[in-house]
Design a protein around this motif. Structure first.
Motif, PDB file in Angstrom:
ATOM      1  N   ILE A  73     -16.896  15.073  -8.743  1.00 11.20           N
ATOM      2  CA  ILE A  73     -16.415  16.103  -9.866  1.00 11.20           C
ATOM      3  C   ILE A  73     -16.755  15.719 -11.047  1.00 11.20           C
ATOM      4  N   GLU A  74     -16.158  14.515 -11.717  1.00  6.24           N
ATOM      5  CA  GLU A  74     -16.397  13.998 -13.024  1.00  6.24           C
ATOM      6  C   GLU A  74     -18.103  13.626 -13.106  1.00  6.24           C
ATOM      7  N   GLY A  75     -18.665  13.543 -12.122  1.00 12.31           N
ATOM      8  CA  GLY A  75     -20.187  13.316 -12.499  1.00 12.31           C
ATOM      9  C   GLY A  75     -20.951  14.287 -12.236  1.00 12.31           C
ATOM     10  N   LYS A  76     -20.461  15.490 -12.411  1.00  7.53           N
ATOM     11  CA  LYS A  76     -21.191  16.989 -12.061  1.00  7.53           C
ATOM     12  C   LYS A  76     -22.347  16.981 -13.144  1.00  7.53           C
ATOM     13  N   VAL A 126     -17.608  10.833   5.604  1.00  9.64           N
ATOM     14  CA  VAL A 126     -16.511  10.809   5.288  1.00  9.64           C
ATOM     15  C   VAL A 126     -15.435  12.182   5.746  1.00  9.64           C
ATOM     16  N   VAL A 127     -15.964  13.173   5.620  1.00 12.73           N
ATOM     17  CA  VAL A 127     -15.316  14.370   5.847  1.00 12.73           C
ATOM     18  C   VAL A 127     -15.956  15.178   7.377  1.00 12.73           C
ATOM     19  N   GLY A 128     -15.077  15.770   7.840  1.00 13.19           N
ATOM     20  CA  GLY A 128     -15.458  16.777   8.961  1.00 13.19           C
ATOM     21  C   GLY A 128     -15.706  18.200   8.273  1.00 13.19           C
ATOM     22  N   ALA A 129     -15.707  19.212   9.142  1.00 10.66           N
ATOM     23  CA  ALA A 129     -15.801  20.688   8.832  1.00 10.66           C
ATOM     24  C   ALA A 129     -14.446  20.939   8.088  1.00 10.66           C
ATOM     25  N   ALA A 130     -13.098  20.552   8.819  1.00 13.77           N
ATOM     26  CA  ALA A 130     -11.896  20.980   8.264  1.00 13.77           C
ATOM     27  C   ALA A 130     -11.833  20.631   6.578  1.00 13.77           C
ATOM     28  N   ASN A 151      -7.927   7.305   2.908  1.00 11.50           N
ATOM     29  CA  ASN A 151      -7.468   8.534   1.918  1.00 11.50           C
ATOM     30  C   ASN A 151      -7.934   8.503   0.580  1.00 11.50           C
ATOM     31  N   LYS A 152      -7.599   7.130  -0.015  1.00 14.86           N
ATOM     32  CA  LYS A 152      -7.687   6.907  -1.357  1.00 14.86           C
ATOM     33  C   LYS A 152      -9.086   7.061  -1.462  1.00 14.86           C
ATOM     34  N   ALA A 153      -9.870   6.254  -0.831  1.00 12.73           N
ATOM     35  CA  ALA A 153     -11.508   6.030  -0.904  1.00 12.73           C
ATOM     36  C   ALA A 153     -12.141   7.397  -1.023  1.00 12.73           C
ATOM     37  N   GLN A 154     -11.589   8.274   0.063  1.00  9.62           N
ATOM     38  CA  GLN A 154     -12.144   9.856   0.118  1.00  9.62           C
ATOM     39  C   GLN A 154     -11.897  10.473  -1.222  1.00  9.62           C
ATOM     40  N   LEU A 155     -10.605  10.339  -1.640  1.00 10.67           N
ATOM     41  CA  LEU A 155     -10.253  10.897  -3.046  1.00 10.67           C
ATOM     42  C   LEU A 155     -10.960  10.509  -3.897  1.00 10.67           C
ATOM     43  N   GLN A 156     -11.361   9.346  -4.179  1.00  8.78           N
ATOM     44  CA  GLN A 156     -12.248   8.600  -5.346  1.00  8.78           C
ATOM     45  C   GLN A 156     -13.553   9.127  -4.999  1.00  8.78           C
ATOM     46  N   LEU A 157     -14.068   9.295  -4.156  1.00  7.64           N
ATOM     47  CA  LEU A 157     -15.397  10.046  -3.873  1.00  7.64           C
ATOM     48  C   LEU A 157     -15.216  11.179  -4.461  1.00  7.64           C
TER      49      LEU A 157
END
Length: 147
Positions: free
Chosen positions: A111-114, A136-140, A100-106
């Protein structure tokens, strides 16, 4: 010792101590003629074990099953098995938290690298696509990231 003294020594509210007693986690105590509870000196130690076990993630029911009502009732094998099982549960939780942490960091990096001049909605879609490509993520989760 009376409940006020036990509460002060243990750092627990008297209501919490009465709750543990009513739940069968600490030995019920006889009342004196004046109605006061009189706790044994080792009750402080038992309360310390209970609060430590709760902090480690044990439920009250798990504590009740593993902890004997007196020192001579320890079930070595059952206690050891329960402790090892809790360590395994903590390790699984740690792995999930690390993911979860790795996913949030990505997401934060995305967002910061927009890129300048790219709309937030477009950046969110690029981020979702990048996360999907990395598996890293699925549809949900994509719906949640896009919000």
């Amino acid at each position: 010792m009376r409940i006020g003294e036990l509460a002060k020594i243990s750092g627990l509210a008297p209501s919490r101590i009465r709750f543990y007693e009513a739940s069968g986690l600490i030995t019920s105590v006889a009342r004196k003629a004046n109605g006061y509870r009189d706790y044994a000196p080792d009750t402080q130690w038992v309360l310390h074990i209970i609060t430590g076990a709760q902090a480690a993630g044990f439920s009250l029911e798990e504590i009740r099953q593993l902890m004997p009502m007196n020192a001579s009732g320890w079930q070595h094998d059952q206690l050891l098995s329960g402790l090892k099982q809790k360590v395994e549960e903590i390790e699984v939780l740690q792995q999930r938290l690390a993911q979860n942490k790795a996913q949030l960091q990505l997401v934060i990096q995305g967002i910061e690298g927009k890129p300048v001049g790219v709309a937030c909605a477009d950046n969110a879609q690029m981020l979702i696509n990048r996360l999907r490509e990395q598996g890293v993520v699925g549809a949900a989760e994509c719906r949640d990231v896009a919000r």
